[in-house]
Scaffold this active site. Structure first.
Site, PDB file in Angstrom:
ATOM      1  N   ALA A 176     -51.164  26.275  26.088  1.00  0.00           N
ATOM      2  CA  ALA A 176     -50.653  26.563  24.743  1.00  0.00           C
ATOM      3  C   ALA A 176     -50.135  27.992  24.672  1.00  0.00           C
ATOM      4  O   ALA A 176     -50.665  28.887  25.325  1.00  0.00           O
ATOM      5  CB  ALA A 176     -51.757  26.351  23.713  1.00  0.00           C
ATOM      6  N   ALA A 229       0.827  -1.206   0.000  1.00  0.00           N
ATOM      7  CA  ALA A 229       0.000   0.000   0.000  1.00  0.00           C
ATOM      8  C   ALA A 229       0.864   1.260   0.000  1.00  0.00           C
ATOM      9  O   ALA A 229       0.494   2.278   0.557  1.00  0.00           O
ATOM     10  CB  ALA A 229      -0.910  -0.008   1.223  1.00  0.00           C
ATOM     11  N   ALA A 230       2.038   1.183  -0.659  1.00  0.00           N
ATOM     12  CA  ALA A 230       2.941   2.337  -0.619  1.00  0.00           C
ATOM     13  C   ALA A 230       2.761   3.258  -1.812  1.00  0.00           C
ATOM     14  O   ALA A 230       3.183   4.410  -1.786  1.00  0.00           O
ATOM     15  CB  ALA A 230       4.389   1.866  -0.540  1.00  0.00           C
ATOM     16  N   ARG A 255     -30.352  13.961  15.825  1.00  0.00           N
ATOM     17  CA  ARG A 255     -28.923  14.294  15.902  1.00  0.00           C
ATOM     18  C   ARG A 255     -28.216  13.505  16.997  1.00  0.00           C
ATOM     19  O   ARG A 255     -28.858  12.818  17.786  1.00  0.00           O
ATOM     20  CB  ARG A 255     -28.794  15.807  16.059  1.00  0.00           C
ATOM     21  CG  ARG A 255     -29.296  16.536  14.798  1.00  0.00           C
ATOM     22  CD  ARG A 255     -29.390  18.025  15.010  1.00  0.00           C
ATOM     23  NE  ARG A 255     -28.163  18.570  15.546  1.00  0.00           N
ATOM     24  CZ  ARG A 255     -28.069  19.765  16.134  1.00  0.00           C
ATOM     25  NH1 ARG A 255     -29.139  20.531  16.256  1.00  0.00           N
ATOM     26  NH2 ARG A 255     -26.915  20.188  16.604  1.00  0.00           N
ATOM     27  N   TYR A 266     -38.618  21.585  18.099  1.00  0.00           N
ATOM     28  CA  TYR A 266     -37.183  21.424  18.311  1.00  0.00           C
ATOM     29  C   TYR A 266     -36.959  21.016  19.761  1.00  0.00           C
ATOM     30  O   TYR A 266     -37.298  21.758  20.683  1.00  0.00           O
ATOM     31  CB  TYR A 266     -36.398  22.716  18.016  1.00  0.00           C
ATOM     32  CG  TYR A 266     -34.965  22.564  18.462  1.00  0.00           C
ATOM     33  CD1 TYR A 266     -34.135  21.616  17.838  1.00  0.00           C
ATOM     34  CD2 TYR A 266     -34.454  23.281  19.531  1.00  0.00           C
ATOM     35  CE1 TYR A 266     -32.832  21.412  18.283  1.00  0.00           C
ATOM     36  CE2 TYR A 266     -33.149  23.072  19.979  1.00  0.00           C
ATOM     37  CZ  TYR A 266     -32.355  22.133  19.343  1.00  0.00           C
ATOM     38  OH  TYR A 266     -31.076  21.912  19.784  1.00  0.00           O
ATOM     39  N   ARG A 282      -3.268   7.841 -10.705  1.00  0.00           N
ATOM     40  CA  ARG A 282      -4.463   7.993 -11.545  1.00  0.00           C
ATOM     41  C   ARG A 282      -5.726   8.353 -10.764  1.00  0.00           C
ATOM     42  O   ARG A 282      -6.740   8.706 -11.354  1.00  0.00           O
ATOM     43  CB  ARG A 282      -4.685   6.717 -12.366  1.00  0.00           C
ATOM     44  CG  ARG A 282      -3.753   6.636 -13.573  1.00  0.00           C
ATOM     45  CD  ARG A 282      -3.763   5.263 -14.202  1.00  0.00           C
ATOM     46  NE  ARG A 282      -3.076   4.266 -13.365  1.00  0.00           N
ATOM     47  CZ  ARG A 282      -3.067   2.975 -13.606  1.00  0.00           C
ATOM     48  NH1 ARG A 282      -3.729   2.487 -14.641  1.00  0.00           N
ATOM     49  NH2 ARG A 282      -2.414   2.138 -12.808  1.00  0.00           N
ATOM     50  N   GLY A 342       0.395  -8.300 -15.736  1.00  0.00           N
ATOM     51  CA  GLY A 342       1.515  -9.180 -16.045  1.00  0.00           C
ATOM     52  C   GLY A 342       0.977 -10.496 -16.594  1.00  0.00           C
ATOM     53  O   GLY A 342      -0.076 -10.969 -16.179  1.00  0.00           O
TER      54      GLY A 342
HETATM   55  C1  UD1 Z   1       1.318  -5.543 -10.544  1.00  0.00           C
HETATM   56  C2  UD1 Z   1       2.100  -6.734 -11.062  1.00  0.00           C
HETATM   57  C3  UD1 Z   1       1.389  -7.309 -12.290  1.00  0.00           C
HETATM   58  C4  UD1 Z   1      -0.013  -7.708 -11.905  1.00  0.00           C
HETATM   59  C5  UD1 Z   1      -0.757  -6.534 -11.284  1.00  0.00           C
HETATM   60  C6  UD1 Z   1      -2.077  -6.997 -10.710  1.00  0.00           C
HETATM   61  C7  UD1 Z   1       4.450  -6.275 -10.570  1.00  0.00           C
HETATM   62  C8  UD1 Z   1       5.764  -5.867 -11.123  1.00  0.00           C
HETATM   63  N1  UD1 Z   1       3.448  -6.311 -11.424  1.00  0.00           N
HETATM   64  O1  UD1 Z   1       1.320  -4.550 -11.552  1.00  0.00           O
HETATM   65  O2  UD1 Z   1       2.082  -8.443 -12.786  1.00  0.00           O
HETATM   66  O3  UD1 Z   1      -0.724  -8.174 -13.040  1.00  0.00           O
HETATM   67  O4  UD1 Z   1      -0.014  -5.958 -10.189  1.00  0.00           O
HETATM   68  O5  UD1 Z   1      -2.858  -5.906 -10.270  1.00  0.00           O
HETATM   69  O6  UD1 Z   1       4.363  -6.581  -9.399  1.00  0.00           O
HETATM   70  N2  UD1 Z   1       3.434  -0.792  -4.550  1.00  0.00           N
HETATM   71  C9  UD1 Z   1       4.208  -0.503  -3.473  1.00  0.00           C
HETATM   72  N3  UD1 Z   1       5.494  -0.056  -3.669  1.00  0.00           N
HETATM   73  C10 UD1 Z   1       6.010   0.083  -4.908  1.00  0.00           C
HETATM   74  C11 UD1 Z   1       5.203  -0.239  -6.022  1.00  0.00           C
HETATM   75  C12 UD1 Z   1       3.913  -0.678  -5.811  1.00  0.00           C
HETATM   76  O7  UD1 Z   1       3.773  -0.617  -2.317  1.00  0.00           O
HETATM   77  O8  UD1 Z   1       7.168   0.476  -4.997  1.00  0.00           O
HETATM   78  C13 UD1 Z   1       2.054  -1.276  -4.326  1.00  0.00           C
HETATM   79  C14 UD1 Z   1       1.006  -0.363  -4.900  1.00  0.00           C
HETATM   80  O9  UD1 Z   1       0.589   0.592  -3.944  1.00  0.00           O
HETATM   81  C15 UD1 Z   1      -0.105  -1.326  -5.220  1.00  0.00           C
HETATM   82  C16 UD1 Z   1       0.621  -2.638  -5.514  1.00  0.00           C
HETATM   83  O10 UD1 Z   1       1.895  -2.504  -4.964  1.00  0.00           O
HETATM   84  O11 UD1 Z   1      -0.984  -1.545  -4.136  1.00  0.00           O
HETATM   85  C17 UD1 Z   1       0.709  -2.930  -7.000  1.00  0.00           C
HETATM   86  O12 UD1 Z   1       1.451  -1.906  -7.615  1.00  0.00           O
HETATM   87  P1  UD1 Z   1       1.067  -1.357  -9.052  1.00  0.00           P
HETATM   88  O13 UD1 Z   1       2.019  -0.295  -9.410  1.00  0.00           O
HETATM   89  O14 UD1 Z   1      -0.379  -1.050  -9.102  1.00  0.00           O
HETATM   90  O15 UD1 Z   1       1.414  -2.650  -9.930  1.00  0.00           O
HETATM   91  P2  UD1 Z   1       0.833  -3.010 -11.355  1.00  0.00           P
HETATM   92  O16 UD1 Z   1       1.541  -2.208 -12.370  1.00  0.00           O
HETATM   93  O17 UD1 Z   1      -0.635  -2.940 -11.338  1.00  0.00           O
END
Ligand code: UD1
Ligand code: CA
Length: 456
Positions: A423, A10-11, A333, A366, A16, A140
């Site tokens: 009243a 989640a980093a 409320r 009220y 987008r 991928g």
């Molecule tokens: C990734 C996979 C891809 C797969 C897809 C599925 C890789 C290289 N590719 O691609 O094969 O089909 O997910 O959804 O793993 N994140 C980090 N740190 C980073 C980069 C990413 O925490 O440095 C986290 C993002 O916040 C996200 C997750 O990893 O929650 C996936 O990263 P994202 O960049 O969305 O990968 P995809 O390009 O979608």
């Protein structure tokens, strides 16, 4: 006994989303995406959960509180690099690391559990959860040999034309055996189109170390949907909402129009309750059995007893007792407790007040900062004057009292048990038990005044 921990990625910033809020904190079904993912990871049997945070780390860690551990990835150098940040936390861990993306809120625990079991049963060093899809673009691709053994994963940006035609994709969910995982991670390079350390390359590294890796196909592609944009967020919201409503209907709740009904995943609704159109039930709301809710009701964190009837009402952080009737056009409320069989009628606002069983507030009132007993009747247009411009004061009305229409009760003030207020009164002093208080100018009639006036 085998052991499994989850690592939730989640980093990423979620560019987008075009948002200042970290992507994983965007809400779906009433809760941040990350909280859904965390919940299913726990339900799937993870004994520890580690969230890799980076963009907006402070906010994400604050949201997590003590729900999970966290590892900080200061620079987002790729998914492999992200998992590597958990090494200090997992250095003594022997077992399975399940990697999940924080942006896949539609995941279900059962699916993860099945995947984990399949991984354990095949006794491989790593397994990837895959899906066969019509349109694989953006994902991928899974590379297999002629005997269907997984050889690796190639990212779209690095794929040849031939590889791009492969329809089996990487869902981004893996089971990886530790400490082998960290040995493979240390061997990663960022020699690819995006210059990132790909977690997907770990599979190849494991194969090079002489290990076997597996691919488990899921039939439910919807479930692994990743959220990258607001459009996808809305799509996923629709799917989750429909699932929640289906589950409620399955449990014996009637939902007249699912298309105009919005219920958070966290909400509980009792059997044989009927939900009318344009109803929102949110947060920690719990609705009892046999209720009629809606049309046009929005309840946020509200506890509702059985057999109540609510329409055209907005209530938040309050409770409504069994058999009460509320609406239309009512605002309840915070810190309000509506007792059993109470009637709150049209155009009434109640704040920080307790209304005893069987009392009636039928029209245009009220009621704020008040303690109202049982079987009290509040006439049309009554107002508790609770604010003197500086402080709020309480109004106390004992059981069986009767407040005549259009009265003002200037707080702090007490109306005794069974007392009457005439009243149109403005009450500023205590009214004792069983007394009648009349506090208004005496009426004067001037004989034949109108006739004389017209002749002028
Ligand atoms: C990734 C996979 C891809 C797969 C897809 C599925 C890789 C290289 N590719 O691609 O094969 O089909 O997910 O959804 O793993 N994140 C980090 N740190 C980073 C980069 C990413 O925490 O440095 C986290 C993002 O916040 C996200 C997750 O990893 O929650 C996936 O990263 P994202 O960049 O969305 O990968 P995809 O390009 O979608
Ligand atoms: Ca993604």
């Amino acid at each position: 006994m085998s052991k499994m921990v989850s690592v939730i990625l989640a980093a990423g910033k979620g560019t987008r989303m075009k948002s200042r809020l970290p992507k994983v904190l965007h809400k779906i079904g009433g809760a941040p995406m990350l909280s859904h993912v965390l919940q299913v990871a726990k339900q799937a049997g993870a004994s520890r959960n580690i969230v890799v945070v980076g963009y907006g780390a402070e906010q994400v860690v604050e949201f997590l509180g003590d729900q999970a551990e966290s590892a900080v990835q200061t620079e987002q150098l790729g998914t492999g690099h992200a998992v590597l940040q958990t090494e200090p936390l997992l250095k003594d861990f022997h077992g399975t690391v399940m990697v999940i993306c924080g942006d896949t809120p539609l995941l279900e625990a059962e699916e993860l559990r099945k995947f984990y079991e399949a991984h354990r049963a095949s006794a491989v060093a790593a397994s990837v959860l895959t899906a066969v899809v019509e349109n694989p673009s953006g994902y991928g691709r899974i590379l297999r040999d002629s005997e269907q053994h997984v050889l690796g994963i190639v990212e779209e940006k690095d794929a040849t034309m031939e590889q791009k035609a492969i329809c089996e994709i990487n869902t981004g969910i893996y089971c990886l055996e530790s400490p082998l995982l960290f040995e493979a991670l240390s061997k990663l390079s960022c020699n690819n189109a995006q210059g990132e350390y790909y977690l997907t390359d770990v599979l190849v590294k494991l194969i090079e170390l002489g290990k076997t890796v597996g691919g488990v196909k899921t039939a439910d592609f919807e479930m692994i949907m990743g959220i990258n944009s607001r459009k996808q967020l809305a799509e996923a919201e629709g799917i989750m909402r429909r699932r929640t409503l289906d589950q409620l209907m399955e449990n014996g709740v009637t939902i007249m129009d699912p298309a105009s009904t919005f219920i958070d995943k966290s909400v509980v609704v009792g059997q044989d309750t009927v939900i009318y159109p344009f109803t929102w039930l949110e947060g920690t709301t719990v609705i009892g059995k046999d209720c009629q809710v809606g049309p046009n009701v929005r309840l946020t964190d509200v506890q509702v007893g059985a057999a109540t009837n609510l329409q055209f009402t907005y209530g938040h952080e309050c409770s409504i007792g069994e058999g009460a009737t509320v609406g239309p056009y009512v605002h309840l409320r915070p810190q309000t407790k509506i007792g059993a069989a109470v009637k709150v009628g049209n155009f009434v606002e109640v704040k920080n007040s307790e209304i005893g069983a069987g009392s009636k507030l039928p029209h245009l009132s009220y009621i704020g900062d008040s303690d109202i007993g049982e079987r009290v009747n509040i006439g049309c247009g009554c107002i508790t004057v609770n604010y003197d411009g500086k402080q709020k004061h309480r109004t106390v009305i004992a059981d069986d009292a009767f407040i005549g229409c259009n009265s003002n009760l200037l707080a702090p003030v007490t109306i005794g048990k069974g007392a009457y207020v005439g009243a149109g009164s403005t009450i500023t002093k205590e009214v004792e038990e069983n007394d009648l208080a009349v506090a208004r100018a005496k009426q004067t009639n001037i004989k034949d005044w109108a006739e004389k006036y017209r002749k002028r």
